[in-house]
Design an enzyme around this catalytic site. Structure first.
Site, PDB file in Angstrom:
ATOM      1  N   ASN A   1       1.812  -9.557   4.627  1.00 51.30           N
ATOM      2  CA  ASN A   1       1.668  -8.219   4.061  1.00 51.30           C
ATOM      3  C   ASN A   1       1.069  -7.305   5.138  1.00 51.30           C
ATOM      4  O   ASN A   1      -0.122  -7.361   5.415  1.00 51.30           O
ATOM      5  CB  ASN A   1       0.744  -8.300   2.831  1.00 51.30           C
TER       6      ASN A   1
ATOM      7  N   LYS B   1       0.664  -4.166   5.068  1.00 56.75           N
ATOM      8  CA  LYS B   1      -0.018  -2.992   4.502  1.00 56.75           C
ATOM      9  C   LYS B   1       0.425  -1.734   5.266  1.00 56.75           C
ATOM     10  O   LYS B   1       1.588  -1.613   5.599  1.00 56.75           O
ATOM     11  CB  LYS B   1      -1.538  -3.193   4.509  1.00 56.75           C
TER      12      LYS B   1
ATOM     13  N   HIS C   1      -0.953  -5.218  -6.309  1.00 58.00           N
ATOM     14  CA  HIS C   1      -1.987  -5.516  -5.313  1.00 58.00           C
ATOM     15  C   HIS C   1      -3.267  -4.773  -5.690  1.00 58.00           C
ATOM     16  O   HIS C   1      -3.215  -3.623  -6.148  1.00 58.00           O
ATOM     17  CB  HIS C   1      -1.512  -5.099  -3.919  1.00 58.00           C
TER      18      HIS C   1
ATOM     19  N   GLU D   1      -5.399  -3.277  -4.003  1.00 58.61           N
ATOM     20  CA  GLU D   1      -5.589  -1.972  -3.344  1.00 58.61           C
ATOM     21  C   GLU D   1      -4.868  -0.872  -4.114  1.00 58.61           C
ATOM     22  O   GLU D   1      -5.340   0.258  -4.202  1.00 58.61           O
ATOM     23  CB  GLU D   1      -5.087  -2.048  -1.895  1.00 58.61           C
TER      24      GLU D   1
ATOM     25  N   GLU E   1      -5.542 -13.487  -5.727  1.00 58.91           N
ATOM     26  CA  GLU E   1      -6.260 -12.837  -4.631  1.00 58.91           C
ATOM     27  C   GLU E   1      -7.602 -12.311  -5.129  1.00 58.91           C
ATOM     28  O   GLU E   1      -7.673 -11.193  -5.662  1.00 58.91           O
ATOM     29  CB  GLU E   1      -5.449 -11.653  -4.099  1.00 58.91           C
TER      30      GLU E   1
ATOM     31  N   GLY F   1      -9.678  -9.096   3.096  1.00 58.95           N
ATOM     32  CA  GLY F   1     -10.124  -8.377   4.287  1.00 58.95           C
ATOM     33  C   GLY F   1     -11.595  -8.550   4.621  1.00 58.95           C
ATOM     34  O   GLY F   1     -12.135  -7.834   5.458  1.00 58.95           O
TER      35      GLY F   1
ATOM     36  N   SER G   1      -8.175 -13.206   3.139  1.00 56.72           N
ATOM     37  CA  SER G   1      -8.782 -13.717   4.372  1.00 56.72           C
ATOM     38  C   SER G   1      -8.280 -15.083   4.816  1.00 56.72           C
ATOM     39  O   SER G   1      -9.046 -15.883   5.355  1.00 56.72           O
ATOM     40  CB  SER G   1     -10.309 -13.736   4.246  1.00 56.72           C
TER      41      SER G   1
ATOM     42  N   GLY H   1      -2.674 -10.907   4.859  1.00 64.16           N
ATOM     43  CA  GLY H   1      -2.723  -9.536   5.362  1.00 64.16           C
ATOM     44  C   GLY H   1      -3.062  -9.516   6.842  1.00 64.16           C
ATOM     45  O   GLY H   1      -2.209  -9.704   7.709  1.00 64.16           O
ATOM     46  N   GLY H   2      -4.332  -9.318   7.149  1.00 59.38           N
ATOM     47  CA  GLY H   2      -4.812  -9.119   8.518  1.00 59.38           C
ATOM     48  C   GLY H   2      -4.288 -10.139   9.524  1.00 59.38           C
ATOM     49  O   GLY H   2      -3.885  -9.772  10.635  1.00 59.38           O
TER      50      GLY H   2
HETATM   51  P1  PGA Z   1      -6.167 -10.227   4.005  1.00 55.77           P
HETATM   52  O1  PGA Z   1      -5.281  -9.477   2.932  1.00 55.77           O
HETATM   53  O2  PGA Z   1      -5.426 -11.474   4.411  1.00 55.77           O
HETATM   54  O3  PGA Z   1      -6.333  -9.265   5.129  1.00 55.77           O
HETATM   55  O4  PGA Z   1      -7.464 -10.566   3.342  1.00 55.77           O
HETATM   56  C1  PGA Z   1      -4.575 -10.177   1.943  1.00 55.77           C
HETATM   57  C2  PGA Z   1      -3.904  -9.215   1.014  1.00 55.77           C
HETATM   58  O5  PGA Z   1      -4.502  -8.182   0.701  1.00 55.77           O
HETATM   59  O6  PGA Z   1      -2.765  -9.429   0.589  1.00 55.77           O
END
Ligand code: PGA
Length: 240
Positions: free
Chosen positions: A7, A9, A87, A89, A159, A165, A201, A222-223
């Site tokens: 992802n 983002k 998600h 966010e 999640e 994050g 994470s 994500g990251g």
């Molecule tokens: P992250 O994000 O791996 O950076 O924690 C995961 C996500 O929000 O899908």
């Protein structure tokens, strides 16, 4: 075979993504079904790749007047086969509701795009023992009016919001307990077939530990999916 979803983002631009795609084209791991979800304007850049294309969002209407949104039909047209919905966010920063998420899932299923439904609790909700209530609300809201058959075409991503994050991850035991809570909320027929991913994470340091969780269909990352070389190193640790 694990389902692993990148992802991006609201990150990365064209030049980096061209290299990202070319590098991924040289990568193979038969234990992984890889999905990449770039920012929407770059979907077309990822045509004809050796991984599946995913979207980070879909509009909740079939077509028409919804400025700035993209329909499931348009995503299908671009070769998208997975789409992230709900998600945290989008739920927290853009006020996306369970009803909107439900609508989006219906639109995606009509186009045969697999929804990846994100659910998860805040740290406060976990500490105060509200986790089941929160997950139940999110699940029942998202799956409203769907048949068991339709629900089983959805992939869930557990999640925890406090893990996204932050570099903090739950213990394997906490993840296992939550997955079994999720399965208990849903009826037996649906629950058995549902694929559940973990997200929050996931990184090179914790992937080997996470790999020990039995009832896990894969990861939403994500990251750690942004920098292509370390992303490939992470992907190499999965399913081994
Ligand atoms: P992250 O994000 O791996 O950076 O924690 C995961 C996500 O929000 O899908």
């Amino acid at each position: 075979m694990k389902l692993v979803v990148a992802n991006h983002k609201m990150n990365l631009t064209k030049e980096t993504l061209v290299n990202y795609k070319e590098t991924l084209l040289t990568f193979t791991n038969p234990e992984i079904n890889l999905v990449v979800c770039p920012s929407l304007p770059y979907l077309d850049l990822f045509q004809n790749a050796n991984f599946a294309l995913g979207s980070q969002n879909v509009g909740m209407l079939e077509k028409g007047s919804l400025t700035g949104e993209v329909s499931a039909t348009q995503l299908k047209d671009l070769g998208v086969s997975y789409c992230i919905v709900g998600h945290s966010e989008r739920r927290t920063k853009l006020n996306e509701t369970d009803a909107m998420i439900n609508q989006k899932i219906k639109e995606l299923l009509k186009q045969d795009i697999t929804p990846i439904l994100c659910i998860g609790e805040t740290q406060d909700e976990r500490s105060s023992g509200e986790i089941t209530t929160v997950l139940e609300k999110e699940l029942l809201g998202a799956f409203k009016d769907l048949t068991s058959d339709e629900i089983s075409r959805v992939v869930l991503a557990y999640e925890p919001i406090w893990a996204i994050g932050t570099g903090i991850t739950p213990t394997n035991q906490e993840i296992e307990e939550t997955i079994s809570q999720i399965r208990n909320i849903l009826n037996k027929q649906v629950s058995l077939s549902l694929r559940i991913l973990y997200g929050g994470s996931v990184n090179l340091q914790n992937i080997t530990t996470l790999e020990q969780i039995k009832d896990l269909a894969g990861y939403l990352v994500g990251g750690s999916s942004l920098e292509i070389n370390s992303w490939i190193q992470l992907l190499e640790q999965i399913g081994r």
